[in-house]
Design an enzyme around this catalytic site. Structure first.
Site, PDB file in Angstrom:
ATOM      1  N   ASP A   1       0.835  -1.198   0.000  1.00 20.43           N
ATOM      2  CA  ASP A   1       0.000   0.000   0.000  1.00 20.43           C
ATOM      3  C   ASP A   1       0.867   1.244   0.000  1.00 20.43           C
ATOM      4  OD1 ASP A   1      -2.513   1.549   0.426  1.00 20.43           O
ATOM      5  OD2 ASP A   1      -1.505   2.066   2.288  1.00 20.43           O
TER       6      ASP A   1
ATOM      7  N   GLU B   1      -2.089  -1.923  -5.873  1.00 20.85           N
ATOM      8  CA  GLU B   1      -3.310  -1.269  -6.331  1.00 20.85           C
ATOM      9  C   GLU B   1      -3.104  -0.893  -7.790  1.00 20.85           C
ATOM     10  OE1 GLU B   1      -5.095   1.501  -2.946  1.00 20.85           O
ATOM     11  OE2 GLU B   1      -2.973   1.833  -3.267  1.00 20.85           O
TER      12      GLU B   1
ATOM     13  N   ASP C   1      -2.397   2.297   7.151  1.00 22.15           N
ATOM     14  CA  ASP C   1      -1.631   1.774   6.016  1.00 22.15           C
ATOM     15  C   ASP C   1      -1.449   0.257   6.120  1.00 22.15           C
ATOM     16  OD1 ASP C   1      -1.386   4.362   5.061  1.00 22.15           O
ATOM     17  OD2 ASP C   1       0.515   4.702   6.110  1.00 22.15           O
TER      18      ASP C   1
END
Ligand SMILES: [Zn+2]
Length: 405
Positions: free
Chosen positions: A184, A268, A364
């Site tokens: 992330d 992502e 996070d």
């Protein structure tokens, strides 16, 4: 498997060569702007495309002396790039191609690797022979295993570099059975890895950023067109260069560790639009961008994010692993324990508190696990499950993976 890599060397052109490099840079800018304007004005009605423009370029070169001096393959490449920029625009992957304004950030590509000679002279020194330019001295020699594909020459803060892209064949690595991890992008240059905590960007990086902001303020106070302003602009460019180097170094180290210790890395999905924008490499013109101060941090992080993804991609592929991309939607609002999604789950920038099950954690860290879980939802098998399968079937994990693909 075939892999493509690039090796960058610092060029030390002679005064004559440097003058010529600048001239090519100017020619490229002129041609880009001309071709872009032509398309903007006449493109739709007259069906202008890369081929008709290429024909006109031949004509133009026979009439304009300084354009004739530029290597023709480099000029043709500009039209290819413009065509690509338009295709990206029509496919909604990028904004409308921009006019190129000022010198300083010149970059151009020699698309034919066969017309390039790369050789070592002494130690780290060598010479690079380019069409029409002749031999240019460089530093940073390294053996290039394989075929040179193309060479991109660019000017960065008054220094010249050549990125030599090459392709070579390596033996297919054995399929790796190592754990998967979700990654992330946190706030302010923090990277969170599921199960492995957070890593902060290096101190030098933040220091360089601070200096950069200060230097930009100096530029905006100098009078336009003055010698002092030019000096201040060069200083900003040098600091930009430094920020980029520190960032690349940091990301190379991080991605090496990630690729070495994992079989699958989950990211992502990036918005291609942002990637295209950073690939074009806009030269920031200090003092003009009002929102620059706010946007600076952001843009540098965004570019770093794309770099981390691509570094990890090739490093893990060489070792028999893989990178996966999952939807980035609501990753910071989803609870990793009960999968409840709510904006209220995020109590602060750094704190996650699930309103449904009460799970609380660093935001996070939570997101990195959510990202990993999304890949599992999409069919990624955890390593333990793979081992179990293989044991039951009495075969090796590698052959199990090969048969499932
Ligand atoms: Zn929950």
């Amino acid at each position: 498997m075939k892999i493509q890599k690039a090796h960058v060397v610092r060029l030390y052109p002679s005064l004559v060569q440097e003058e010529f490099l600048r001239q090519i840079g100017g020619g490229i800018r002129f041609l880009w702007n001309l071709a872009l304007e032509q398309r903007q004005t006449w493109g739709q009605r007259h069906g202008l495309n890369r081929f008709s423009q290429s024909k006109e370029l031949t004509q133009l070169r026979s009439e304009v002396d300084w354009l004739k001096a530029c290597p023709s393959q480099v000029l043709q490449q500009v039209l290819n790039d413009l065509e690509k920029a338009f295709r990206n625009f029509f496919a909604r992957r990028a904004g409308f191609p921009k006019f190129r304004k000022k010198p300083g950030g010149d970059s151009f590509r020699f698309p034919d690797g066969k017309s390039v000679l790369y050789e070592r002279l002494t130690g780290k020194g060598g010479r690079l022979k380019l069409p029409k330019l002749g031999s240019i001295r460089f530093r940073g020699w390294r053996d290039i295993p394989g075929q040179i594909r193309n060479v991109t020459v660019r000017c960065d803060a008054g220094q010249w570099f050549a990125a030599i892209q090459y392709e070579h064949e390596i033996a297919d690595p054995a399929v790796k059975v190592l754990p998967a991890a979700g990654i992330d992008r946190g706030i302010s240059a923090i990277i969170a890895v599921s199960g492995a905590g957070r890593t902060k960007g290096p101190n030098a990086y933040r220091k360089a950023l601070k200096k950069l902001r200060r230097a930009q303020r100096v530029v905006s106070r100098r009078q336009k067109g003055s010698q002092n302003r030019r000096k201040a602009v060069l200083r900003v460019a040098r600091l930009h260069q430094k920020v980029r180097r520190v960032r690349a170094d940091f990301l190379h180290k991080i991605s090496y560790g990630l690729a070495k210790n994992h079989g699958t890395l989950v990211f992502e999905a990036l918005k291609i639009r942002n990637m295209v924008r950073s690939a074009v490499g806009t030269v920031t013109e200090p003092g003009r961008h009002v929102r620059q101060k706010a946007g600076l941090n952001r843009s540098i992080l965004d570019q770093g994010w794309g770099m981390l993804r691509s570094f990890c991609g090739y490093k893990i592929a060489e070792r028999g692993g893989q990178c996966l991309d999952v939807s980035a939607r609501n990753t910071s609002r989803e609870c990793r324990v009960c999968r409840h999604v709510s904006a209220d789950n995020r109590v602060s920038q750094t704190r996650f508190f699930c309103v449904s099950c009460g799970h609380t954690e660093n935001a996070d860290d939570n997101a990195s696990v959510v990202i990993l879980k999304r890949a599992v939802d999409n069919g990624l098998l955890p390593v333990e499950a793979l081992r179990q399968h293989a044991r039951e079937a009495g075969i090796s994990v590698g052959s199990l993976l090969a048969s499932s693909q």
